[in-house]
Design a protein around this motif. Structure first.
Motif, PDB file in Angstrom:
ATOM      1  N   HIS A 188      54.160 -10.233  71.710  1.00 25.67           N
ATOM      2  CA  HIS A 188      53.166  -9.557  70.882  1.00 25.67           C
ATOM      3  C   HIS A 188      52.560 -10.551  69.895  1.00 25.67           C
ATOM      4  CE1 HIS A 188      53.927  -5.357  72.112  1.00 25.67           C
ATOM      5  NE2 HIS A 188      55.125  -5.807  72.378  1.00 25.67           N
ATOM      6  N   LEU A 189      51.259 -10.409  69.678  1.00 28.04           N
ATOM      7  CA  LEU A 189      50.564 -11.280  68.739  1.00 28.04           C
ATOM      8  C   LEU A 189      50.839 -10.830  67.308  1.00 28.04           C
ATOM      9  CD1 LEU A 189      48.585 -13.595  68.208  1.00 28.04           C
ATOM     10  CD2 LEU A 189      46.706 -11.948  68.489  1.00 28.04           C
ATOM     11  N   LEU A 190      51.302 -11.762  66.475  1.00 31.84           N
ATOM     12  CA  LEU A 190      51.701 -11.483  65.102  1.00 31.84           C
ATOM     13  C   LEU A 190      50.878 -12.311  64.116  1.00 31.84           C
ATOM     14  CD1 LEU A 190      55.563 -11.827  65.676  1.00 31.84           C
ATOM     15  CD2 LEU A 190      54.245  -9.689  65.686  1.00 31.84           C
ATOM     16  N   HIS A 191      50.735 -11.771  62.899  1.00 34.86           N
ATOM     17  CA  HIS A 191      50.079 -12.472  61.804  1.00 34.86           C
ATOM     18  C   HIS A 191      51.105 -13.248  60.975  1.00 34.86           C
ATOM     19  CE1 HIS A 191      48.191 -12.999  57.838  1.00 34.86           C
ATOM     20  NE2 HIS A 191      47.018 -12.870  58.436  1.00 34.86           N
ATOM     21  N   THR A 192      52.136 -12.584  60.527  1.00 32.04           N
ATOM     22  CA  THR A 192      53.337 -13.096  59.829  1.00 32.04           C
ATOM     23  C   THR A 192      53.127 -13.486  58.364  1.00 32.04           C
ATOM     24  OG1 THR A 192      53.225 -15.464  60.466  1.00 32.04           O
ATOM     25  CG2 THR A 192      54.309 -13.926  62.024  1.00 32.04           C
ATOM     26  N   ASP A 193      51.899 -13.441  57.850  1.00 33.79           N
ATOM     27  CA  ASP A 193      51.672 -13.814  56.441  1.00 33.79           C
ATOM     28  C   ASP A 193      50.940 -12.671  55.740  1.00 33.79           C
ATOM     29  OD1 ASP A 193      51.467 -15.093  54.025  1.00 33.79           O
ATOM     30  OD2 ASP A 193      49.881 -16.472  54.666  1.00 33.79           O
ATOM     31  N   LEU A 194      51.616 -11.543  55.621  1.00 32.82           N
ATOM     32  CA  LEU A 194      50.972 -10.324  55.113  1.00 32.82           C
ATOM     33  C   LEU A 194      51.116 -10.197  53.599  1.00 32.82           C
ATOM     34  CD1 LEU A 194      51.978  -8.051  58.083  1.00 32.82           C
ATOM     35  CD2 LEU A 194      49.678  -8.804  57.509  1.00 32.82           C
ATOM     36  N   ASN A 195      50.799 -11.267  52.889  1.00 37.35           N
ATOM     37  CA  ASN A 195      50.776 -11.168  51.430  1.00 37.35           C
ATOM     38  C   ASN A 195      49.566 -10.318  51.021  1.00 37.35           C
ATOM     39  OD1 ASN A 195      48.496 -12.854  50.128  1.00 37.35           O
ATOM     40  ND2 ASN A 195      49.318 -14.290  51.651  1.00 37.35           N
ATOM     41  N   PRO A 196      49.606  -9.679  49.860  1.00 36.54           N
ATOM     42  CA  PRO A 196      48.546  -8.737  49.480  1.00 36.54           C
ATOM     43  C   PRO A 196      47.144  -9.315  49.480  1.00 36.54           C
ATOM     44  CG  PRO A 196      50.449  -8.455  48.057  1.00 36.54           C
ATOM     45  CD  PRO A 196      50.713  -9.686  48.875  1.00 36.54           C
ATOM     46  N   ILE A 247      57.860  -7.335  64.079  1.00 38.74           N
ATOM     47  CA  ILE A 247      58.062  -8.387  63.079  1.00 38.74           C
ATOM     48  C   ILE A 247      57.003  -8.353  61.985  1.00 38.74           C
ATOM     49  CG2 ILE A 247      57.988 -10.898  62.731  1.00 38.74           C
ATOM     50  CD1 ILE A 247      59.680 -11.183  65.244  1.00 38.74           C
ATOM     51  N   ASP A 248      55.740  -8.049  62.309  1.00 38.11           N
ATOM     52  CA  ASP A 248      54.739  -7.963  61.247  1.00 38.11           C
ATOM     53  C   ASP A 248      55.065  -6.843  60.265  1.00 38.11           C
ATOM     54  OD1 ASP A 248      52.975 -10.081  61.405  1.00 38.11           O
ATOM     55  OD2 ASP A 248      51.583  -9.074  62.761  1.00 38.11           O
ATOM     56  N   ALA A 264      58.065  -5.933  59.503  1.00 33.99           N
ATOM     57  CA  ALA A 264      59.147  -6.493  58.693  1.00 33.99           C
ATOM     58  C   ALA A 264      58.608  -7.481  57.657  1.00 33.99           C
ATOM     59  CB  ALA A 264      60.172  -7.181  59.595  1.00 33.99           C
ATOM     60  N   CYS A 265      57.625  -8.288  58.044  1.00 33.21           N
ATOM     61  CA  CYS A 265      57.017  -9.226  57.093  1.00 33.21           C
ATOM     62  C   CYS A 265      56.344  -8.467  55.949  1.00 33.21           C
ATOM     63  CB  CYS A 265      56.011 -10.117  57.808  1.00 33.21           C
ATOM     64  SG  CYS A 265      56.745 -11.306  58.965  1.00 33.21           S
ATOM     65  N   ALA A 266      55.701  -7.339  56.283  1.00 32.12           N
ATOM     66  CA  ALA A 266      55.092  -6.509  55.240  1.00 32.12           C
ATOM     67  C   ALA A 266      56.161  -5.888  54.350  1.00 32.12           C
ATOM     68  CB  ALA A 266      54.232  -5.420  55.874  1.00 32.12           C
ATOM     69  N   ALA A 267      57.253  -5.434  54.938  1.00 32.62           N
ATOM     70  CA  ALA A 267      58.339  -4.827  54.163  1.00 32.62           C
ATOM     71  C   ALA A 267      58.928  -5.828  53.171  1.00 32.62           C
ATOM     72  CB  ALA A 267      59.422  -4.297  55.095  1.00 32.62           C
ATOM     73  N   HIS A 268      59.022  -7.086  53.586  1.00 32.52           N
ATOM     74  CA  HIS A 268      59.495  -8.129  52.671  1.00 32.52           C
ATOM     75  C   HIS A 268      58.586  -8.210  51.439  1.00 32.52           C
ATOM     76  CE1 HIS A 268      59.886 -12.731  51.865  1.00 32.52           C
ATOM     77  NE2 HIS A 268      60.626 -12.053  51.023  1.00 32.52           N
ATOM     78  N   TRP A 269      57.277  -8.136  51.656  1.00 31.28           N
ATOM     79  CA  TRP A 269      56.361  -8.161  50.529  1.00 31.28           C
ATOM     80  C   TRP A 269      56.477  -6.908  49.667  1.00 31.28           C
ATOM     81  CZ3 TRP A 269      53.563 -11.329  47.708  1.00 31.28           C
ATOM     82  CH2 TRP A 269      53.388 -12.633  48.181  1.00 31.28           C
ATOM     83  N   LEU A 270      56.758  -5.773  50.288  1.00 26.79           N
ATOM     84  CA  LEU A 270      56.966  -4.559  49.498  1.00 26.79           C
ATOM     85  C   LEU A 270      58.129  -4.746  48.528  1.00 26.79           C
ATOM     86  CD1 LEU A 270      54.935  -3.244  51.467  1.00 26.79           C
ATOM     87  CD2 LEU A 270      56.465  -1.258  51.554  1.00 26.79           C
ATOM     88  N   ILE A 271      59.198  -5.371  48.994  1.00 25.45           N
ATOM     89  CA  ILE A 271      60.354  -5.618  48.125  1.00 25.45           C
ATOM     90  C   ILE A 271      59.958  -6.558  46.984  1.00 25.45           C
ATOM     91  CG2 ILE A 271      62.701  -6.581  48.037  1.00 25.45           C
ATOM     92  CD1 ILE A 271      62.915  -5.761  51.053  1.00 25.45           C
ATOM     93  N   ALA A 272      59.181  -7.576  47.301  1.00 24.07           N
ATOM     94  CA  ALA A 272      58.720  -8.498  46.264  1.00 24.07           C
ATOM     95  C   ALA A 272      57.801  -7.809  45.255  1.00 24.07           C
ATOM     96  CB  ALA A 272      57.983  -9.675  46.901  1.00 24.07           C
ATOM     97  N   GLU A 273      57.176  -6.709  45.650  1.00 26.00           N
ATOM     98  CA  GLU A 273      56.264  -5.982  44.778  1.00 26.00           C
ATOM     99  C   GLU A 273      56.933  -4.813  44.063  1.00 26.00           C
ATOM    100  OE1 GLU A 273      52.688  -7.054  44.346  1.00 26.00           O
ATOM    101  OE2 GLU A 273      54.147  -8.584  44.826  1.00 26.00           O
ATOM    102  N   GLY A 274      58.258  -4.687  44.164  1.00 27.30           N
ATOM    103  CA  GLY A 274      58.959  -3.699  43.354  1.00 27.30           C
ATOM    104  C   GLY A 274      59.708  -2.616  44.091  1.00 27.30           C
ATOM    105  N   HIS A 275      59.586  -2.547  45.419  1.00 25.60           N
ATOM    106  CA  HIS A 275      60.344  -1.567  46.200  1.00 25.60           C
ATOM    107  C   HIS A 275      61.788  -2.042  46.366  1.00 25.60           C
ATOM    108  CE1 HIS A 275      56.682   0.541  47.922  1.00 25.60           C
ATOM    109  NE2 HIS A 275      56.152  -0.594  47.480  1.00 25.60           N
TER     110      HIS A 275
END
Length: 282
Positions: A170-178, A203-204, A206-217
């Motif tokens: 699957h084609l992924l972006h992997t850098d889903l920062n806001p 995986i994308d 999951a990459c977004a979920a990582h950013w959610l945690i960094a943003e307060g989740h």
């Protein structure tokens, strides 16, 4: 955006020194205008991390978003140009590219939007989830993309995990920062496809979920958000342990190599998630 969102997105700062339009060589500006039309106004854009030149060009043919780097470090931009036809309609259309006089410049369809708010309770989270659901259905491109197991090989080795549970086509972006997730009047769009990668479809998310945690989740809340997407059912507990351990090792190394505050916060978020996932029963 609430105060917890300051943990990462609000402290991101550019890595590259910005070059203004008038500081580009005259031949480069002339080559750009051959494609974009005569430039009569330029809005320099300060956001973004790696481009040396980013601006909205107001020309006789309309408004174009342009970004550029010295040609000798344009590998990521060339990857982005090559993948652009394969990532429609999620990414802005690439209109032209210029490679002359030591500069590589890309010109894109201009999107009138803003960076997504990924903090708890944000209305933007629904749009991100919808976009990720559709993104997971992208066709595998015929051109060469790196595979996740190759891109993350060093981190996986440090984490002492086997990446076979991350592999896929699957084609992924992997850098889903806001700042790469733009909210527009016509929906959520994804910019900066500098690292197109093949791997497991989830995986994308999951990459977004990582950013959610960094943003307060919390990690639990981030996983709860991710579980609303059908593709998340493919992320088995063992696969998530591999991902979170690898991701923690990756961001630990990134924060050591360049200890910017936002990278340290991404490191901490990745470590928190890896700890949570290691203790989780499912």
């Amino acid at each position: 955006m609430n105060d917890t969102a300051k943990t990462a997105a609000r402290v991101m700062t550019p890595v590259a020194t910005r070059t203004n339009w008038r500081d580009l060589p005259e031949q480069v500006r002339a080559a750009v205008e051959e494609h974009a039309g005569t430039v009569h106004r330029v809005d320099t854009i300060s956001s973004g991390l790696n481009a040396s030149f980013t601006a909205r060009l107001h020309t006789t043919t309309g408004v174009t978003f342009a970004k550029g780097v010295p040609s000798d470090r344009a590998a990521a931009q060339r990857r982005e140009a090559e993948i652009n036809p394969h990532v429609q309609p999620f990414a802005p259309h690439l209109l032209w590219q210029v490679d002359t006089q030591g500069w590589h410049i890309l010109g894109f369809e201009h999107l009138d939007g803003r960076a997504a708010d990924l903090s708890p309770g944000s209305a933007d989270l629904a749009g991100l989830a919808d976009m990720l659901s559709r993104l997971a259905k992208l066709a595998t491109p015929s051109n060469a993309c790196k595979r996740i197991e190759d891109r993350w090989a060093d981190a996986a080795q440090r984490a002492e995990v086997d990446t076979k549970l991350l592999t896929g086509d699957h084609l992924l972006h992997t850098d889903l920062n806001p700042h790469n997730v733009l909210v527009t009047d016509t929906g959520t769009r994804i910019v900066d496809w500098s690292w197109p990668t093949l791997g497991a479809a989830w995986i994308d998310t999951a990459c977004a979920a990582h950013w959610l945690i960094a943003e307060g989740h919390t990690p639990a809340d981030a996983e709860s958000w991710a579980s609303r997407l059908a593709v998340w059912t493919e992320a088995t507990p063992e696969a998530l342990k591999v991902f979170t351990k690898t991701n923690a090792a990756l961001w630990s190394q990134i924060a050591i190599a360049e200890p910017r505050s936002w990278k340290q916060r991404l490191r901490d978020a990745a470590a928190d998630w890896a700890t949570y996932r290691a203790a989780a029963r499912r």
